[in-house]
Write a protein that holds these residues in place. Structure first.
Motif, short mmCIF file in Angstrom:
data_model
loop_
_atom_site.label_atom_id
_atom_site.label_comp_id
_atom_site.label_asym_id
_atom_site.label_seq_id
_atom_site.Cartn_x
_atom_site.Cartn_y
_atom_site.Cartn_z
N PHE A 176 0.81 -1.21 0.00
CA PHE A 176 0.00 0.00 0.00
C PHE A 176 0.85 1.27 0.00
N ALA A 177 2.14 1.10 -0.26
CA ALA A 177 3.00 2.29 -0.32
C ALA A 177 2.86 2.95 -1.70
N ARG A 178 3.19 4.24 -1.77
CA ARG A 178 3.03 4.99 -3.01
C ARG A 178 3.82 4.41 -4.17
N ASN A 179 4.99 3.80 -3.87
CA ASN A 179 5.81 3.27 -4.96
C ASN A 179 5.42 1.84 -5.35
N SER A 180 4.31 1.34 -4.76
CA SER A 180 3.87 -0.01 -5.10
C SER A 180 3.39 -0.06 -6.56
N PRO A 181 3.68 -1.16 -7.28
CA PRO A 181 3.30 -1.23 -8.70
C PRO A 181 1.79 -1.16 -8.93
N TYR A 183 -0.25 0.74 -7.22
CA TYR A 183 -0.80 2.00 -6.70
C TYR A 183 -1.61 2.74 -7.77
N LYS A 184 -1.07 2.75 -9.00
CA LYS A 184 -1.71 3.56 -10.05
C LYS A 184 -3.08 2.99 -10.47
N ASN A 185 -3.32 1.70 -10.16
CA ASN A 185 -4.58 1.10 -10.59
C ASN A 185 -5.76 1.41 -9.67
N TYR A 186 -5.46 2.00 -8.52
CA TYR A 186 -6.55 2.26 -7.57
C TYR A 186 -6.60 3.74 -7.21
N SER A 187 -7.77 4.17 -6.86
CA SER A 187 -7.92 5.56 -6.46
C SER A 187 -7.22 5.76 -5.11
N PRO A 188 -6.57 6.93 -4.90
CA PRO A 188 -5.86 7.18 -3.64
C PRO A 188 -6.77 7.01 -2.43
N LYS A 189 -8.08 7.21 -2.62
CA LYS A 189 -8.98 7.10 -1.45
C LYS A 189 -8.97 5.65 -0.90
N GLY A 226 -9.88 -8.79 -6.49
CA GLY A 226 -8.96 -8.17 -7.47
C GLY A 226 -7.55 -8.45 -7.02
N PRO A 227 -6.55 -7.82 -7.67
CA PRO A 227 -5.16 -8.13 -7.33
C PRO A 227 -4.79 -7.83 -5.88
N ILE A 228 -5.41 -6.78 -5.29
CA ILE A 228 -5.03 -6.43 -3.91
C ILE A 228 -5.51 -7.50 -2.94
N THR A 229 -6.79 -7.87 -3.04
CA THR A 229 -7.30 -8.87 -2.10
C THR A 229 -6.58 -10.20 -2.32
N HIS A 230 -6.26 -10.49 -3.58
CA HIS A 230 -5.55 -11.73 -3.88
C HIS A 230 -4.17 -11.70 -3.21
N TYR A 231 -3.50 -10.55 -3.28
CA TYR A 231 -2.17 -10.45 -2.68
C TYR A 231 -2.26 -10.62 -1.16
#
Ligand code: ATP
Ligand code: MG
Length: 415
Positions: A176-181, A183-189, A226-231
């Protein structure tokens, strides 16, 4: 490439250094091994070994010595037969140096980079007690390394569960860090939401989110699969917590004071899916205590003639009884789970739904280990067993299952 195995514990004085030193000696029979004393400020190796140490981490940090120059051999008198020639060690400084005890970012990076470059088979890190970045930065990413417990210090269990929480949080924070690959796929909220949820798990006073299983369900509700929950799922399912029971003095004490509370705490505080693995135990032995006062590693102490024990006095006998109970499914751990004993007349099997599968797995593991361990109570055999067990894991499982190939800084500077 080396395998780095960290030895930690939630509390002090539970046997980290004793274990790290003897485990490193034991591993050295199977490959080149370096023990690194990272308990800065107390120089734990010096308390356990009587040796002239020309270069230690003081010279590495303050006198531009390389880490290789700080490597020491075991003095000849300890090992005249040269059985442990592949054992070496690096000591922490002899005295207290504030800037070394509380390593800053640059110093830590320097040490971690040098450790990552060491070219041996096994690197054993003897860490300080407790949990802060001086410990966290030297722990592997996807498992705990080896955490030591003893039934003598029951409170160590809860502190150790916090090590697991901290390590899982560290992995998730990277995601969940800004430099995570991703990051760009999800809204900052959403990233704000992830951070808040993680903060709530970390905060033990906040009971609204107790563990990572709750975290995952809230995440699924908020963003769907999605990829986040899977991770997150992969992190939880692949995370392994290894522990050693030190000063093992009978199964009753161990189950009640360590195994049961540890299983419960990990399940409640971390996740049902984290794999909790008992690597083995070391019995309590006066010879081990004596070894530290004499500054001779326990495995190098003169062997006393083995006293033949009457099987009836064997504290492992109870383990055998439990094993039988498992096999016949007669008692179904009613005693262990504090369920009311089944009435002998009805011969009713305990309600399956009340059996804690997480705890059961631990008990099954103890039973299997017992069957493999020749019922030995000799600490030398205990070390042999633990060494074989960990070598087996290192040979047959992916490297990130146990220890790590490299260390990486977890300090907030890079988050
Ligand atoms: N299995 C054992 N049987 C008997 N004594 C033991 C055993 N394990 C450790 N000890 C003794 O317990 C004491 C503490 O052990 P040790 O120094 O290894 O703990 P530690 O966790 O490294 O402590 P610290 O947190 O201060 O670094 C030592 O005197 C050691 O000899
Ligand atoms: Mg120590």
């Amino acid at each position: 490439m080396s395998r780095i195995i960290s030895i930690s514990s939630g509390k002090g004085g539970v046997g980290k250094t004793t274990f790290a030193l003897n485990y490193a000696l034991s591993l050295a029979k199977h490959g080149k091994t370096i023990l690194i004393d990272l308990d800065m400020g107390t120089s734990s190796i010096r308390n356990h070994l009587d040796a002239d140490i020309p270069f230690d981490l003081y010279h590495f940090f303050k006198k531009d010595a390389t880490l290789e120059q700080c490597i020491n051999q075991l003095p000849e008198h300890y090992d005249p037969a040269h059985i442990y020639d592949d054992f070496t060690y690096i000591a922490s400084p002899r005295g207290f140096f504030e800037d070394i005890v509380n390593l800053g970012y640059a110093q830590k990076l320097k040490l971690i980079t040098a450790i990552n470059k060491l070219d041996v088979d096994y690197i054993i890190l003897d860490l300080k007690a407790g949990l802060d970045y001086r410990v966290l930065d030297f722990l592997p990413r996807a498992n705990t390394g080896i955490v030591i417990f003893t039934p003598m210090v029951p409170s160590a269990v809860f502190a150790a569960a916090e090590i697991v929480v901290a390590l899982v949080i560290r992995r998730l924070r990277r995601l969940f860090a800004r430099n995570s690959p991703i990051y760009k796929n999800y809204s900052p909220k959403y990233f704000q939401l992830f951070k808040e949820l993680l903060n709530r798990i970390e905060d033990v006073y906040d009971s609204s989110l107790e563990n990572f299983d709750d975290f995952l369900s809230q995440l699924k509700e908020a963003i769907g699969p999605g990829p986040i929950t899977h991770y997150v799922e992969t992190v939880l399912h692949s995370f392994r917590a290894y522990y050693i029971l030190n000063q093992f003095n009978g199964l009753d004490q161990t189950i009640d004071k360590v195994v049961k509370p540890l299983s419960e705490t990990i399940r409640k505080r971390v996740s049902m899916y984290v794999q909790l693995i008992n690597l083995g135990w070391i019995v309590y032995d006066d010879l081990i205590l004596e070894s530290s006062t004499k500054k001779i590693p326990a495995l190098l102490m003169k062997k006393e003639p083995v006293k033949k024990k009457d099987y009836a006095d064997d504290p492992f006998k109870r383990l055998e009884l439990i094993r039988k109970a498992f096999l016949t499914k007669q008692i179904r751990h009613t005693k262990l789970l504090d369920l009311p004993p089944a009435s002998p007349k009805k011969k009713k099997i305990a309600d399956e739904s009340k059996i804690d599968p997480f705890l059961n797995a631990q008990l099954e593991m103890l039973v299997t280990m017992y069957n493999e361990s020749d019922r030995e109570q000799d600490f030398r055999k205990n070390f042999e067993y633990i060494t074989r067990h960990s070598l087996y894991i290192m040979k047959n499982c992916p490297y990130y299952s146990f220890g790590d190939k490299t260390l990486s800084l977890a300090t907030p500077e890079i988050e």
